[in-house]
Design a protein around this motif. Structure first.
Motif, PDB file in Angstrom:
ATOM      1  N   SER A  47       5.124 -17.586 -25.404  1.00 60.98           N
ATOM      2  CA  SER A  47       4.882 -18.811 -24.601  1.00 60.98           C
ATOM      3  C   SER A  47       4.298 -18.484 -23.165  1.00 60.98           C
ATOM      4  N   GLU A  48       4.811 -17.525 -22.718  1.00 59.33           N
ATOM      5  CA  GLU A  48       4.214 -17.342 -21.261  1.00 59.33           C
ATOM      6  C   GLU A  48       3.933 -15.811 -21.284  1.00 59.33           C
ATOM      7  N   THR A  49       2.885 -15.198 -20.613  1.00 57.85           N
ATOM      8  CA  THR A  49       2.600 -13.708 -20.416  1.00 57.85           C
ATOM      9  C   THR A  49       2.244 -13.735 -19.025  1.00 57.85           C
ATOM     10  N   TYR A  50       2.501 -12.274 -18.522  1.00 55.83           N
ATOM     11  CA  TYR A  50       2.380 -12.253 -17.180  1.00 55.83           C
ATOM     12  C   TYR A  50       1.497 -10.862 -16.735  1.00 55.83           C
ATOM     13  N   GLU A  51       1.038 -10.807 -15.759  1.00 54.78           N
ATOM     14  CA  GLU A  51       0.515  -9.593 -14.824  1.00 54.78           C
ATOM     15  C   GLU A  51       1.696  -8.930 -14.514  1.00 54.78           C
ATOM     16  N   ILE A  52       1.686  -7.489 -14.565  1.00 51.05           N
ATOM     17  CA  ILE A  52       2.700  -6.852 -13.921  1.00 51.05           C
ATOM     18  C   ILE A  52       1.882  -5.572 -12.948  1.00 51.05           C
ATOM     19  N   LEU A  53       2.567  -5.453 -11.733  1.00 51.88           N
ATOM     20  CA  LEU A  53       2.178  -4.408 -10.946  1.00 51.88           C
ATOM     21  C   LEU A  53       3.105  -3.574 -10.549  1.00 51.88           C
ATOM     22  N   ALA A  54       2.659  -2.182 -10.351  1.00 53.11           N
ATOM     23  CA  ALA A  54       3.545  -1.278  -9.899  1.00 53.11           C
ATOM     24  C   ALA A  54       3.188  -1.096  -8.581  1.00 53.11           C
ATOM     25  N   VAL A  55       4.071  -1.132  -7.736  1.00 53.04           N
ATOM     26  CA  VAL A  55       3.829  -0.995  -6.002  1.00 53.04           C
ATOM     27  C   VAL A  55       4.427   0.447  -5.704  1.00 53.04           C
ATOM     28  N   LYS A  56       3.748   1.274  -5.128  1.00 55.09           N
ATOM     29  CA  LYS A  56       4.429   2.725  -4.500  1.00 55.09           C
ATOM     30  C   LYS A  56       4.520   2.398  -3.258  1.00 55.09           C
ATOM     31  N   TYR A  57       5.738   2.621  -2.557  1.00 54.71           N
ATOM     32  CA  TYR A  57       5.957   2.592  -1.153  1.00 54.71           C
ATOM     33  C   TYR A  57       6.872   3.827  -0.502  1.00 54.71           C
ATOM     34  N   ASP A  80       7.714   9.485  -7.399  1.00 54.98           N
ATOM     35  CA  ASP A  80       7.191   8.593  -6.783  1.00 54.98           C
ATOM     36  C   ASP A  80       8.344   7.493  -6.611  1.00 54.98           C
ATOM     37  N   TYR A  81       8.104   6.502  -5.586  1.00 62.32           N
ATOM     38  CA  TYR A  81       9.339   5.398  -5.729  1.00 62.32           C
ATOM     39  C   TYR A  81       8.428   4.067  -5.822  1.00 62.32           C
ATOM     40  N   PHE A  82       8.739   3.312  -6.714  1.00 61.71           N
ATOM     41  CA  PHE A  82       8.019   1.707  -6.834  1.00 61.71           C
ATOM     42  C   PHE A  82       9.114   0.583  -6.692  1.00 61.71           C
ATOM     43  N   ILE A  83       8.490  -0.395  -6.415  1.00 57.32           N
ATOM     44  CA  ILE A  83       9.067  -1.550  -7.022  1.00 57.32           C
ATOM     45  C   ILE A  83       7.978  -2.355  -7.934  1.00 57.32           C
ATOM     46  N   TRP A  84       8.221  -3.420  -8.400  1.00 62.28           N
ATOM     47  CA  TRP A  84       7.429  -4.038  -9.491  1.00 62.28           C
ATOM     48  C   TRP A  84       7.164  -5.405  -9.144  1.00 62.28           C
ATOM     49  N   LYS A 119       9.502  10.897   1.744  1.00 62.75           N
ATOM     50  CA  LYS A 119       8.293  10.622   2.384  1.00 62.75           C
ATOM     51  C   LYS A 119       7.831   9.122   2.159  1.00 62.75           C
ATOM     52  N   PHE A 120       7.991   8.462   3.303  1.00 63.17           N
ATOM     53  CA  PHE A 120       7.932   6.803   3.358  1.00 63.17           C
ATOM     54  C   PHE A 120       6.585   6.414   3.758  1.00 63.17           C
ATOM     55  N   ILE A 121       5.845   5.449   2.847  1.00 62.99           N
ATOM     56  CA  ILE A 121       4.651   4.862   3.205  1.00 62.99           C
ATOM     57  C   ILE A 121       4.605   3.719   3.966  1.00 62.99           C
ATOM     58  N   GLN A 122       5.388   2.643   3.445  1.00 64.05           N
ATOM     59  CA  GLN A 122       5.370   1.510   4.123  1.00 64.05           C
ATOM     60  C   GLN A 122       6.554   0.683   3.443  1.00 64.05           C
ATOM     61  N   LYS A 123       7.120  -0.449   4.258  1.00 69.78           N
ATOM     62  CA  LYS A 123       8.334  -1.248   3.593  1.00 69.78           C
ATOM     63  C   LYS A 123       7.533  -1.911   2.551  1.00 69.78           C
ATOM     64  N   PRO A 124       8.408  -1.992   1.365  1.00 64.31           N
ATOM     65  CA  PRO A 124       8.107  -2.725   0.542  1.00 64.31           C
ATOM     66  C   PRO A 124       7.798  -4.238   0.518  1.00 64.31           C
ATOM     67  N   THR A 125       8.123  -4.932   1.311  1.00 67.56           N
ATOM     68  CA  THR A 125       7.651  -6.271   1.802  1.00 67.56           C
ATOM     69  C   THR A 125       6.183  -6.121   2.342  1.00 67.56           C
ATOM     70  N   GLU A 126       5.983  -4.944   3.201  1.00 69.50           N
ATOM     71  CA  GLU A 126       4.770  -5.075   3.707  1.00 69.50           C
ATOM     72  C   GLU A 126       3.654  -4.728   2.507  1.00 69.50           C
ATOM     73  N   ALA A 127       4.005  -3.979   1.702  1.00 66.99           N
ATOM     74  CA  ALA A 127       3.135  -3.505   0.467  1.00 66.99           C
ATOM     75  C   ALA A 127       3.012  -4.970  -0.403  1.00 66.99           C
ATOM     76  N   LEU A 128       4.102  -5.750  -0.496  1.00 65.81           N
ATOM     77  CA  LEU A 128       3.654  -7.044  -1.141  1.00 65.81           C
ATOM     78  C   LEU A 128       2.928  -7.989  -0.499  1.00 65.81           C
ATOM     79  N   ALA A 129       3.127  -7.972   0.861  1.00 69.28           N
ATOM     80  CA  ALA A 129       2.219  -8.708   1.792  1.00 69.28           C
ATOM     81  C   ALA A 129       0.662  -8.693   1.604  1.00 69.28           C
ATOM     82  N   GLN A 130       0.558  -7.276   1.412  1.00 68.01           N
ATOM     83  CA  GLN A 130      -0.978  -6.821   1.188  1.00 68.01           C
ATOM     84  C   GLN A 130      -1.276  -7.433  -0.034  1.00 68.01           C
TER      85      GLN A 130
END
Length: 265
Positions: A2-12, A37-41, A67-78
């Motif tokens: 019924s619905e399909t999605y795009e999925i992104l792995a975001v490394k932070y 690595d550490y991700f949110i999706w 090793k911290f790259i950036q806040k997850p919310t900053e990565a999402l904003a990008q």
């Protein structure tokens, strides 16, 4: 579908000092370096955006030697996602690197396995060996959200949205859940820590941090049942994810990669 999605792995964040003895219960080599690595999706289409896990903040990462790259919310904003507007977040489990930064999602309702909340607030937390993968402030933060009516509990299998469902896959943590997502290339399973690395489920080698080995091994089979193929299973921490899937855009190479398309290798 019924619905399909795009999925992104975001490394932070990442951890480049781990060895195989850190990553496997029965390592075949104790000294070889094997980073994680550490991700949110991100799961999204024209109708909705769903975030899977909220990661950890800089203090948590650095305090635990990551090793911290950036806040997850900053990565999402990008990538065009404002955390304050997100209304649906799936928490796969309550470990420190998956359930931090809850306050950065003030409009969100959270999806969590009932068994995970019971585990994170129950008798097992009296043992330092078990509770060290949790942060008490994260757990208390989730309890506050329960009391404010912002947590939807699931008991096993549950639908989050059309084409997006959660499924208990415990073992690493007792109430861990994976996420099944309908895409144009088939059903992708975001395994989170049901399998940290491809090698965990492909060779039936449990990760070193496991509270129930038998349940972990059953969870590997469950992942395979839920996904269209083994190539549709995405581990929670494997750097190979960024090699096997294409970057979302050229400028996001190594940071944001797309998981709803066929693997490159």
């Amino acid at each position: 579908m019924s619905e399909t999605y795009e999925i992104l792995a975001v490394k932070y964040a990442f951890h480049d000092k781990r060895t195989r003895i850190d990553n496997f219960m029965l390592p075949d080599d104790h000294t070889n370096i094997e980073p994680i690595d550490y991700f949110i999706w991100v799961i999204r289409n024209s109708n909705r955006t769903i975030i899977v896990d909220t990661g950890m903040d800089r203090a948590e990462a650095e305090g635990r030697g990551r090793k911290f790259i950036q806040k997850p919310t900053e990565a999402l904003a990008q990538i065009g996602i404002e955390a304050h507007a997100v209304d649906s977040v799936i928490i796969t489990h309550m470990h420190f690197d998956h359930a931090g930064t809850l306050d950065d999602f003030p409009s969100a309702h959270f999806h969590l396995q009932e068994a995970e909340m019971a585990f994170a607030t129950g008798a097992c937390m009296c043992d330092e060996f078990v509770r060290r993968t949790f942060n008490v402030e994260h757990v208390c933060g989730m309890v506050r959200r329960v009391f404010s009516g912002r947590v939807q509990f699931h008991d096993g299998d549950g639908e989050v949205a059309p084409g997006v469902s959660v499924h208990r896959a415990g073992g690493h943590s007792l109430g861990l859940q994976c996420v099944r997502v309908a895409t144009d290339s088939g059903f992708v399973v975001l395994a989170s820590d049901a399998t940290h690395l491809y090698e965990n489920f492909e060779q039936r080698k449990p990760f070193s941090i496991t509270v129930d080995v038998a349940q972990t091994l059953r969870s590997y089979t469950r992942l395979e049942q839920l996904a269209t193929s083994r190539a549709h299973i995405v581990p929670g921490h494997d750097p190979l994810v960024l090699e096997r899937y294409p970057a979302w855009k050229t400028q996001t190479q190594g940071r944001v990669h797309r998981l709803d398309v066929p693997r490159l290798i």
